[in-house]
Design an enzyme around this catalytic site. Sequence first.
Site, short mmCIF file in Angstrom:
data_model
loop_
_atom_site.label_atom_id
_atom_site.label_comp_id
_atom_site.label_asym_id
_atom_site.label_seq_id
_atom_site.Cartn_x
_atom_site.Cartn_y
_atom_site.Cartn_z
CE1 TYR A 1 -3.17 -1.88 5.25
CE2 TYR A 1 -2.58 0.43 4.98
CZ TYR A 1 -2.97 -0.79 4.44
OH TYR A 1 -3.15 -0.89 3.08
CB SER B 1 -0.87 -0.01 1.26
OG SER B 1 -1.45 1.24 1.51
#
Length: 174
Positions: free
Chosen positions: A151, A138
């Site tokens: 995350y 990501s």
Amino acid sequence: LAGKVAIVTGGASGLGEGLARRFAAEGAKVLIADVDTDSGAALAADIGANALFVEADVSDIEQVSGLVSTAVDRFGGLHVMVNNAGVSGTMHRRFLDDDLADFHKVMAINVLAVMAGTRDAARHMSKHGGGSIINLTSIGGIQAGGGVMTYRASKAAVIQFTKSAAIELAHYEI
């Protein structure tokens, strides 16, 4: 991709579903792995004979290993491993509010599963002419920002791990 075999973790929906459908459309046999049994089974049925759904929790590295052996046993090989499964964890707006309660779950799914999937796929590929391992990450792994710190850290770890694995596995044509 005719004659090739692919595994897609987190393949029952979203990006994973799109990847599974595309691999199959290009002629590959695809093993779809996910914890979402209903969606995964429906997707495999919709794709047809070139798809197999396997319920798997990738935070359990024994289940990740089982995906590789199932693909090889069922389809005769493994050419592409897509480590797509991932979770964001609890969405805390501020780090100061984060109790880190989901740290181990996020890291197990987003990092450990990717490492295990890469390792297990590479063990097969290194003895069978190479292959491709695709580890999805990501922008959160390279772009700093507030919130979702676990995350972000997990995705940064996947980026560094993938670069390092690519160096080590290159001489196997992986």
